[in-house]
Design a protein around this motif. Structure first.
Motif, PDB file in Angstrom:
ATOM      1  N   SER A   1       0.795  -1.232   0.000  1.00 44.54           N
ATOM      2  CA  SER A   1       0.000   0.000   0.000  1.00 44.54           C
ATOM      3  C   SER A   1       0.831   1.287   0.000  1.00 44.54           C
ATOM      4  CB  SER A   1      -0.946   0.028   1.207  1.00 44.54           C
ATOM      5  OG  SER A   1      -0.229  -0.066   2.411  1.00 44.54           O
TER       6      SER A   1
ATOM      7  N   SER B   1      -3.615   9.086   0.436  1.00 40.10           N
ATOM      8  CA  SER B   1      -4.349   7.827   0.486  1.00 40.10           C
ATOM      9  C   SER B   1      -3.427   6.683   0.108  1.00 40.10           C
ATOM     10  CB  SER B   1      -5.565   7.856  -0.448  1.00 40.10           C
ATOM     11  OG  SER B   1      -5.147   7.933  -1.800  1.00 40.10           O
TER      12      SER B   1
ATOM     13  N   ILE C   1      -6.411   1.704  -1.466  1.00 43.38           N
ATOM     14  CA  ILE C   1      -7.045   0.436  -1.118  1.00 43.38           C
ATOM     15  C   ILE C   1      -8.491   0.699  -0.708  1.00 43.38           C
ATOM     16  CG2 ILE C   1      -7.013  -1.483   0.527  1.00 43.38           C
ATOM     17  CD1 ILE C   1      -4.037  -1.344   0.571  1.00 43.38           C
ATOM     18  N   ARG C   2      -9.396  -0.237  -1.021  1.00 43.20           N
ATOM     19  CA  ARG C   2     -10.819  -0.026  -0.757  1.00 43.20           C
ATOM     20  C   ARG C   2     -11.360  -0.921   0.349  1.00 43.20           C
ATOM     21  NH1 ARG C   2     -14.097   0.013  -6.291  1.00 43.20           N
ATOM     22  NH2 ARG C   2     -15.671   0.769  -4.811  1.00 43.20           N
TER      23      ARG C   2
ATOM     24  N   THR D   1     -11.390  -0.076   6.765  1.00 46.55           N
ATOM     25  CA  THR D   1     -10.303   0.510   7.544  1.00 46.55           C
ATOM     26  C   THR D   1     -10.155  -0.172   8.902  1.00 46.55           C
ATOM     27  OG1 THR D   1     -10.689   2.642   6.473  1.00 46.55           O
ATOM     28  CG2 THR D   1      -9.412   2.669   8.503  1.00 46.55           C
TER      29      THR D   1
ATOM     30  N   LYS E   1      -8.473   0.676   3.976  1.00 43.90           N
ATOM     31  CA  LYS E   1      -8.424   1.964   3.300  1.00 43.90           C
ATOM     32  C   LYS E   1      -7.891   3.048   4.226  1.00 43.90           C
ATOM     33  CE  LYS E   1     -11.443   5.519   1.309  1.00 43.90           C
ATOM     34  NZ  LYS E   1     -12.832   5.896   0.953  1.00 43.90           N
TER      35      LYS E   1
ATOM     36  N   SER F   1      -7.296   7.353   3.967  1.00 39.20           N
ATOM     37  CA  SER F   1      -7.398   8.582   3.175  1.00 39.20           C
ATOM     38  C   SER F   1      -7.628   9.772   4.093  1.00 39.20           C
ATOM     39  CB  SER F   1      -8.535   8.494   2.146  1.00 39.20           C
ATOM     40  OG  SER F   1      -9.782   8.411   2.788  1.00 39.20           O
TER      41      SER F   1
ATOM     42  N   ALA G   1     -10.900   8.626   6.006  1.00 43.05           N
ATOM     43  CA  ALA G   1     -11.250   7.227   6.197  1.00 43.05           C
ATOM     44  C   ALA G   1     -11.896   7.011   7.560  1.00 43.05           C
ATOM     45  CB  ALA G   1     -10.016   6.348   6.056  1.00 43.05           C
TER      46      ALA G   1
END
Length: 330
Positions: free
Chosen positions: A115, A146, A149-150, A153, A166, A168, A210
């Motif tokens: 990441s 960010s 990644i989706r 979190t 995730k 961000s 996030a």
């Protein structure tokens, strides 16, 4: 056809007499009805000098290794691509967008790059005074950070999903810089001191942040730094009668202090609130915009996206590169 030839001739004269970055001797006809505006010329000379100062303060790229991190690495990269959109002596403004990417090649099975941190930003510089030897200027920036990644979190147990979660956050920053230039027989010394504040949008709501970061991530930060850059006089490799000043050595110190409440840490709990780094750059005369670098520091809150919970001291070494993606017209 005649008008077309005249245009080409005028363009030819412009390129050879008023080429950006070079100065040519020209004969001025004092009988012209509209004499040169000396005030405007002086201002443009100052603006051009400040534009060069802004370039000196752009963050360089780094490629090498960092030791003593919690997750062992093989290689580390901090790539800073700068695209300068406004750089003209006609304006005291200077604007560039930066495509910053931080990467860590982990010392683990498969040697993964976990990441990376993507940190694009827009940066506006504004001249405050008219003295290039004691410059003062402001920098206003908007940055998105960010990891691309989706995944969720947070894990069900309330911990952060460091493997596939995730991360961000968006933030605004304002910096004030003062400088000093000292010309010597064989060197030009530049000093720059910067102090600023960084405000994350998560401070005012969840938008752009996030889930799970509020209360656990620093949303208000005081940033500062000091640069001591030395340019050395070198003899021209082709014409011994000519010489020029080129970058030689640099010492750079940076720090960050997290000023808002998070995780119940007190204001003096520096091991979780304070980050600092000290770097030394050395450029050999045969290098073009590349230097050797050695340094170290401490991260109270890791700046590598979702790994922000880590706190540690580190040592780094490798090579650094100057301004990227700045295509000169000359």
């Amino acid at each position: 056809m005649f008008k077309h030839c005249i245009k080409i001739l005028l363009l030819f004269v412009f390129l050879f007499v008023v080429t950006p970055g070079k100065i040519y001797a020209t004969v001025i006809d004092t009988t012209v009805a509209n004499p040169i505006d000396t005030g405007k010329v002086a201002t443009r000379i100052i603006n051009r000098a400040f534009n060069n100062i802004y370039v000196q303060n752009l963050k360089p790229s780094f490629f090498g290794q960092e030791l003593f991190q919690p997750l062992k690495t093989l290689l580390v990269g901090d790539i800073n691509g700068h695209f300068v959109l406004l750089n003209t002596p006609k304006s005291r403004f200077f604007f560039e967008v930066s495509a910053r990417v931080k990467m860590r090649l982990l010392k683990a099975y498969g040697e993964p790059v976990k990441s990376p941190s993507y940190m694009p930003s827009g940066n506006l510089y504004y001249r405050l005074n008219r003295d290039p030897y004691q410059p003062q200027f402001l920098q206003l920036s908007y940055t998105h950070h960010s990891n691309g990644i989706r995944g969720p979190t947070m894990r069900p147990d309330g911990s952060f999903n460091r493997d596939s979660g995730k991360f961000s956050t968006d933030f605004l920053s304002a910096n004030y810089t003062i400088g000093k230039r000292i010309d010597k027989a064989n060197t030009i010394d530049n000093h720059y001191s910067t102090l600023g504040v960084e405000i994350h949008c998560g401070l005012f709501g969840q938008s752009g942040t996030a889930k799970g970061l509020p209360g656990h991530y620093g949303f208000v930060r005081v940033n500062g730094g000091y640069i001591y850059n030395i340019a050395k006089k070198y003899q021209d490799d082709i014409d011994p009668k000519k010489s020029d000043f080129k970058n030689w050595q640099r010492i750079q110190f940076d720090f960050t202090y997290i000023a808002d409440k998070y995780n119940g840490y007190g204001a003096l709990d520096l091991k979780k609130r304070f980050s600092a780094s000290l770097k030394y750059y050395y450029q050999f005369p045969f290098m073009q915009n590349v230097s050797l670098i050695v340094g170290g520091g401490y991260r109270g809150q890791d700046d590598y996206n979702i790994y922000f919970e880590d706190s540690y001291a580190y040592v780094q070494f490798g090579i650094a590169s100057g301004l990227n993606f700045l295509f000169h017209k000359d």
